[in-house]
Enzyme design. Structure first.
Site, PDB file in Angstrom:
ATOM      1  N   HIS A 101       0.840  -1.192   0.000  1.00  0.00           N
ATOM      2  CA  HIS A 101       0.000   0.000   0.000  1.00  0.00           C
ATOM      3  C   HIS A 101       0.878   1.246   0.000  1.00  0.00           C
ATOM      4  CE1 HIS A 101      -3.099  -2.826   1.036  1.00  0.00           C
ATOM      5  NE2 HIS A 101      -2.608  -3.037   2.239  1.00  0.00           N
ATOM      6  N   ARG A 144      -1.655  -5.114  -5.889  1.00  0.00           N
ATOM      7  CA  ARG A 144      -1.434  -6.560  -5.821  1.00  0.00           C
ATOM      8  C   ARG A 144      -0.226  -6.914  -6.684  1.00  0.00           C
ATOM      9  NH1 ARG A 144      -6.249  -8.119  -7.717  1.00  0.00           N
ATOM     10  NH2 ARG A 144      -7.238  -7.725  -5.719  1.00  0.00           N
TER      11      ARG A 144
END
Length: 306
Positions: free
Chosen positions: A89, A184
């Site tokens: 993130h 991802r």
């Protein structure tokens, strides 16, 4: 309507279907409302609906707009039946540069753990961009990651920029900035979109991620204190009533036993696996709990309330 005119309220969990999730979330939840695999129960998601009281049926997003901003903490229960994807993130600065509102810093509190359960936090030394790309291409990404064994009661800090993953056999309480910005990197061959270019840009070779030692306080245990959240656990050894202070916007989450939050004219039951939001400005609430009850307080410090 001002913040102090809204009394504490309980939210109904919103269940998120995930390919790594479970058919049944018992004993936490009797019914998820779907036959699909569920991986997450969002306790303070924007789409969560108020249960009971004058605000029944309103969403948290709706109420937050009236109060002039987004609720700062997204609190979830995670139920992995298989490995989660390897992901990363961005921090606030990186997220805003990419057109997002904020980054995503989070923490995990381990509620259940089977023998051998582990999470991955960070990369092994020397894992540069070329090694990461090669490991993703040949399916060996897991070998580059630092795997950490976990047991019930562990708290883990997941700093923005940390490459991470969660293995099966755990139930986690996740507290994070209200953001769903996830890049991802690797997904074990599942047919889901990867975000390699964006993810590689935000990876930090060294972060503050890792296990956090609990800190005994007067009347509770401090599990973690960071810029964006403070999480405390309350363990009631006998039937008692106590005042709980809430200096910023936050919520109480039931983990075990019967707990009631006393407000003027109402008692709100805090059930295991549900959250009661305490609006900023409330100050203190009275909590009554039976012997053996456990709950956590998740608060966004005013200084980190962005």
């Amino acid at each position: 309507m001002t913040m102090t005119e809204i009394a504490p309220f309980r939210l109904k969990p919103w269940f998120s279907e995930r390919p790594w999730g479970r058919k049944s979330l018992k004993p936490w939840y009797e019914d998820t409302g779907t036959t699909e695999l569920v991986g997450e129960a969002w306790l303070t998601g924007p789409q969560c609906v108020v249960e009971g009281g004058d605000l029944e049926g309103r969403t948290l997003a709706d109420l937050s707009r009236e109060l002039g901003g987004e609720f700062p903490l997204l609190v979830k229960l995670l139920f992995p039946n298989e490995k989660l994807s390897v992901q990363v993130h961005p921090d606030d600065e990186q997220a805003k540069a990419a057109g997002e509102t904020r980054g995503k810093t989070e923490c995990w509190y381990v509620l259940e753990a089977e023998p051998g359960a582990a999470v991955a936090l960070g990369l092994k030394p020397g894992s540069d961009t070329e090694k990461i790309k090669a490991a993703i291409a040949d399916g060996t990404m897991e070998s580059l990651m630092e795997w950490v064994p976990v047991q019930v009661g562990d708290m883990l800090f997941v700093d923005a920029g940390t490459v991470h993953a969660i293995g099966p056999g755990v139930v986690l309480l996740e507290t994070q900035q209200t953001s769903d910005v996830t890049y991802r990197l690797y997904d074990y061959g599942r047919p889901r979109e990867l975000h390699l270019e964006q993810g590689l840009k935000v990876i930090k070779p060294k972060t503050a991620a890792g296990k956090v030692a609990p800190k005994p306080m007067e009347g509770f245990t401090r599990l973690i204190e960071q810029k964006y959240f403070i999480v405390d656990r309350f363990d009631l050894e006998e039937m008692e009533e106590r005042q709980i202070s809430m200096e910023g916007a936050g919520c109480l989450v039931g983990l075990q036993g019967n707990v009631w939050i006393i407000t003027p004219g109402e008692e709100i039951e805090l059930e295991p696996g549900k959250a009661v939001v305490i609006p900023q400005g409330t100050g203190e609430v009275i909590v009554e709990a039976e012997k053996g009850a456990t709950f956590v307080r998740c608060v966004a410090p005013v200084s980190g309330n962005q």
